[in-house]
Write an enzyme that holds these catalytic residues in place. Structure first.
Site, PDB file in Angstrom:
ATOM      1  N   ILE A 215       5.905  36.908   4.464  1.00  0.00           N
ATOM      2  CA  ILE A 215       5.071  36.336   5.376  1.00  0.00           C
ATOM      3  C   ILE A 215       5.980  35.975   6.872  1.00  0.00           C
ATOM      4  O   ILE A 215       5.567  35.178   7.675  1.00  0.00           O
ATOM      5  CB  ILE A 215       4.468  34.726   4.780  1.00  0.00           C
ATOM      6  CG1 ILE A 215       5.812  33.792   4.656  1.00  0.00           C
ATOM      7  CG2 ILE A 215       3.769  35.301   3.707  1.00  0.00           C
ATOM      8  CD1 ILE A 215       5.264  32.413   4.200  1.00  0.00           C
TER       9      ILE A 215
ATOM     10  N   HIS B 192       0.417  38.903   1.314  1.00  0.00           N
ATOM     11  CA  HIS B 192       0.264  37.540   1.138  1.00  0.00           C
ATOM     12  C   HIS B 192       0.020  36.812   2.619  1.00  0.00           C
ATOM     13  O   HIS B 192       0.303  35.671   2.650  1.00  0.00           O
ATOM     14  CB  HIS B 192       1.745  36.685   0.706  1.00  0.00           C
ATOM     15  CG  HIS B 192       1.840  37.323  -0.827  1.00  0.00           C
ATOM     16  ND1 HIS B 192       3.180  37.263  -1.297  1.00  0.00           N
ATOM     17  CD2 HIS B 192       0.994  38.009  -1.769  1.00  0.00           C
ATOM     18  CE1 HIS B 192       3.182  37.736  -2.583  1.00  0.00           C
ATOM     19  NE2 HIS B 192       1.754  38.049  -3.003  1.00  0.00           N
TER      20      HIS B 192
END
Ligand SMILES: [Zn+2]
Length: 251
Positions: A107, A123
């Site tokens: 991320i 994610h």
């Protein structure tokens, strides 16, 4: 690793569709701690809260200030981190048409910072945010100053703003997942970099590739559940990336 690497390189050059899947290990050379590694931030509580709680959606809805206090250290100081050789060689391979982009569990937005164009973030990431009440969207740059100022970001409508990171208790983005599985079933070669392949469902993406006939290359310091499917296995991500860089320079 040389002889193995040479056969991998030949396979990469001749593959018509190569997919890449990256995990936390791809960013450790950038100084970002592996969330799930044995020294990762998930292994110890933060101010008395487990990181699984901090990143769970019911917890966030109850009191977003705890997430944002945690995120000041882990998600909103990304300017401090720079892409490493893993990110830069992947961007070069994509530019040369040798890979079709990257799927990532990370991320940290470092693939984009390195110049990768097609990045599927399974994610999510804090690149985008949305208001939980009216769904209005906000960029990282709009939100980061408020967070770094010690405040929880709120929308004009009064709703709390949440980053588009996939929290525990939230489903992964269906379109992103579809794109990943579709690519996995199509590709001829899948390269897995720095993932222990233990988090589902992302971990099953390389398995789909293998079941669909793709060759698998795994580069990870630790063993993974898919090692037996791999035609190539390398331990060291830095050495592997340097070998790619050298071969690209000499092509
Ligand atoms: Zn709103």
């Amino acid at each position: 690793m040389n002889s193995d690497f040479e056969s991998f390189w030949e396979a990469l050059k001749s593959s018509k569709d190569t997919a890449v899947f990256t995990g936390a290990g791809a960013s450790t050379l950038s100084g970002i701690k592996d969330f799930r590694g044995k020294d990762g931030v998930y292994s110890k509580p933060w101010q008395g809260y487990s990181v699984e709680d901090i990143l769970s959606i019911p917890f966030f809805r109850k009191d977003p200030s705890i997430f944002y206090a945690w995120a000041r250290e882990f998600c909103y100081c990304l300017d401090r981190f720079k892409p490493c050789i893993v990110h830069t060689v992947l961007a070069k391979l994509e530019e040369k048409g040798m890979i079709g982009g990257v799927m990532t569990q990370n991320i940290d937005v470092l693939h984009q910072a390195a110049g990768s164009k097609r990045v599927l973030e399974v994610h999510g990431s804090p690149s985008n945010h949305h208001c939980l009440k009216c769904r209005k969207t906000f960029s990282y740059d709009e939100i980061a100053p408020t967070v770094m100022d010690g405040k929880v970001p709120y929308c004009d409508c009064g709703g709390v703003i949440k980053p588009d990171i996939i929290f525990y208790g939230e489903s992964l983005d269906a379109d992103t997942l579809d794109a990943c599985f579709d690519w996995a079933t199509r590709c001829e070669l899948m390269i897995v970099l720095g993932s222990s392949l233990t988090v589902q469902p992302a971990a099953s993406i390389p398995l789909y590739a293998w079941k669909s006939g793709a060759k698998i290359c795994i580069v990870n310091a630790q063993a993974t559940p898919l090692d037996s499917t791999a035609t190539w296995h390398f331990d060291d991500l830095k050495t592997f990336s340097e070998a790619i860089e050298n071969h690209l320079d000499n092509e």
